[in-house]
Every structure is written in C-alpha cells, then in structure tokens.
Design a protein around this motif. Structure first.
Motif: not given
Length: 379
Positions: A166, A174-175, A178-179, A183
């Motif tokens: 990464e 939005l990340d 992500r997951g 979240s």
C-alpha cells in the motif's frame, strides 16, 4: 458579512486542528504518546479560562473578537520551528527528509551520535542500546533484539520506507470504509465523537445558563479541565484507553442527571446553587477526560496512510455535535431541565461501543489498513 466571515473561520479552523492531531501522535513513540495531547489541551484550558475574563473586562463582543483574533496573526512565525512528520515523509517516499528530521530530533534530545538507518534487508532486525534520559542511541537494523516499542516504531518506519503493497497508494475518504475492521473503526469513532462533542459543548455552553454568575461559571468550566488533564494522563497510562473512556462517560451521564433533580432551594429556603454547579462541573470534568481520551484513540487507530482523512472525518462529527448542542439548549425555554437530561442520556451511548475497539496501550500505530486488520485479528 459577519455570518460569511464566521463560516470561513469554521472552515479554516479545521486546517489547524486536523494536522495538529496527526502530528501530535506521529512525532512520538507509544510510551510518550499519552502525554502529547494533554499538553495541547492545557493551552485549550487556559484559553477557556481567559475568555470569560476578557469578556468581563471588555463587555463588548467587538473588543472580545479582536482580543481572540489578533494573536492568530503571529502564528505563521512558528512555521520554521515545527518539524514535518517523519512518518508522513516516509509514507510519501521522502526518505532523506525523514532521516534529516529524525537526526535533528536526536541532536536536540542530546543524542548527536545516534545512527538512523531507514533502509535494510527485507527481514528487518535491529539492536538498540537505549538510555531513557541521557546518552546516545545506536540503531542497527541488520540485527535483532530491542525494546518492543523501539522495534515496532523502527520496523514500521522501515516498512513504509521500503513499502508494503500500500505504499504511496492513492487513498480517499471511501477507504475509511474499506473492509470490515476499517469500517467498524470509522463508524464507532464517528458516533463516539458526535456524542462527545454534543455533551462537551453542551455542558460548556450551559455554564452561562446555570444559576450564579455566568462569567464565573464559564471560568470554572475551563478550570476543571486542568485536573481533568492530569487524571487523563494517569488513567490512560495505567488502565489503557477503553476502560477510562467508558467509566467517565458514565460519570458524566450520572452527574448530568443529578443536576436535573436538585432544586435551586429547599422547602426551608436553603440555597442549593453550589450543589447544582458542583454536579455540573463534575459532569464537565468527566466528559473532558472522555473527550481527551477519544482524541488519543483516534490518532492511534487510524492508519498513517489515511490518518489525516480519518481525523477530518471524525472532526466533522465534532462540528455536527457543536452545532446540535446550542439547539438542544434552546429546549430549556420549553422545559428548563430538558437539555441536561438529553446531554446526560446520550453520554451512556458510547460506554459499550468503546469495547468493540482494540486496546492501543503500548502498541505502535498501524501504518496501513492491513496493519489495522492484523491488529483486530491479534486481539
């Protein structure tokens, strides 16, 4: 025009707070991190205590606005004295600059012979001859064995310098979702910040509505933050983050309820003003500790690659809370005790939510979202 300027101030203010929180965490090791935010909040408390004094002396909102605005004109002079975050420099591939900042820190801390190596073979190992207060520190990232916090900090820094999958990735808001674990962290921190802000600003603004002198009451709300800072340091270093956070939310809620059931005078005419103010200040004391602790949790949980965006996102929750709080106070015109009942009630909401988050006491900050996932899986 006044409203437009105030809106601009609100926008620009976040350009100060968000980088400040990120740098306050990234410039220090896990052992020192619990002390960084209390130092910042000491000056916040001094500002709260100074504000009613200036207001009492000037008795004019224009002079008050000048008094709190003019000092800001001199803050650009501090630019040359503030180092850039080495973690951020590493995360964007500016290794040489990161090394220079670390070497400058070592020199200022009385360790001019420190050897800083930001590159190594794939399997990072090191040794550290470490002295807490004085002496030199030598890091050799080709061997093993070191204190856990030193190992993790250097290992993470090295990993960013050489990159995981990464490194230098383009991240967006939005990340933050992500997951599953990312979240969960984002959602819980947003809700906790929202509740903290509503209660904190509600109790602070409510000081002027309490019985007694409004200037003195507001001064006391600032003064109680000083012992709150000390207690915050003791609790987070000894008991971690989650347990103190939950306990002080409960205390804030209980004391808030107490203020709603105490009458201003008894049937015999005894004045209970002091009891009401005391209960309100204990509630403010407790929510202040909770607020400071959630600040620390936030910078420790969001990965470095997205920390600034994460802080900005939860700062949005804080701003929403600050906007909601005054409207809740307006309900006092209908039922005087309703605002405190609402502030007290919502204080209980985060008490269980905090235990869904990992405990970060003594642990290194995650650098990537993958690091955060591993942090949850290792609980």
């Amino acid at each position: 025009m006044f409203i437009i300027v105030r809106v601009l101030i609100g926008f620009l203010d976040q350009g100060i707070n968000v980088p400040l929180w990120g740098m306050a965490s990234e410039l220090f090791t896990p052992r020192c991190r619990p002390f960084t935010f209390p130092v910042i909040f000491v000056f916040w408390a001094i500002g709260l205590m100074t504000l009613p004094v200036i207001a009492h002396v000037t008795r004019s909102w224009r002079f008050l606005q000048l008094a709190i605005s003019i000092p800001s004109l001199f803050t650009p002079l501090l630019y040359r004295f503030i180092p850039e975050s080495p973690r951020w420099l590493l995360s964007v591939g500016r290794d040489t600059e990161a090394s220079a900042v670390i070497e400058q820190m070592a020199s200022i801390n009385g360790r001019p012979n420190a050897i800083i190596t930001l590159s190594a073979p794939e399997e990072v190992r090191m040794t550290a001859d470490h002295k807490d207060d004085v002496g030199d520190v030598t890091y050799d990232v080709t061997k093993m064995e070191a204190r856990p916090e030193d190992y993790h900090e250097l290992r993470i820094d090295h990993e960013v310098a050489f990159g995981t999958a990464e490194k230098n990735m383009s991240v967006s808001y939005l990340d933050l979702f992500r997951g599953v674990w990312m979240s969960l962290v984002t959602t819980l921190l947003f809700l906790i910040w929202l509740v903290s802000a509503i209660t904190y600003y509600g109790l602070t603004l409510n000081a002027g509505r309490l019985v007694g002198d409004p200037y003195l009451n507001f001064f006391i709300t600032g003064a109680v933050e000083c012992p709150a800072i000390i207690i915050n340091i003791i609790t987070v270093t000894r008991f971690g983050r989650r347990l103190p956070l939950a306990i002080f939310f409960v205390i804030a809620g209980l004391c808030g309820f107490v203020t709603t059931i105490i009458p201003e005078t008894t049937d015999k005419g005894t004045d209970l003003t002091a009891a009401i103010i005391t209960a309100a200040m204990i509630a403010k004391f407790a929510i202040t500790i909770s607020f400071h602790t959630i600040c620390l949790c936030t910078v420790e949980l969001f990965p470095t690659v997205i920390r600034t965006k994460g802080i900005a996102f939860v700062a949005l929750a804080a701003r929403l809370g600050a906007m909601i709080a005054p409207f809740i106070l307006l309900l006092a015109e209908i039922v005087p005790r309703i605002p405190m009942i609402l502030f007290a009630s919502i204080s209980f909401l985060p008490c269980l939510a905090v235990f869904l988050l990992p405990e970060m006491k003594g642990k290194p900050q995650p650098q990537t979202i993958s690091d955060l996932n591993r942090l949850f899986k290792s609980r």
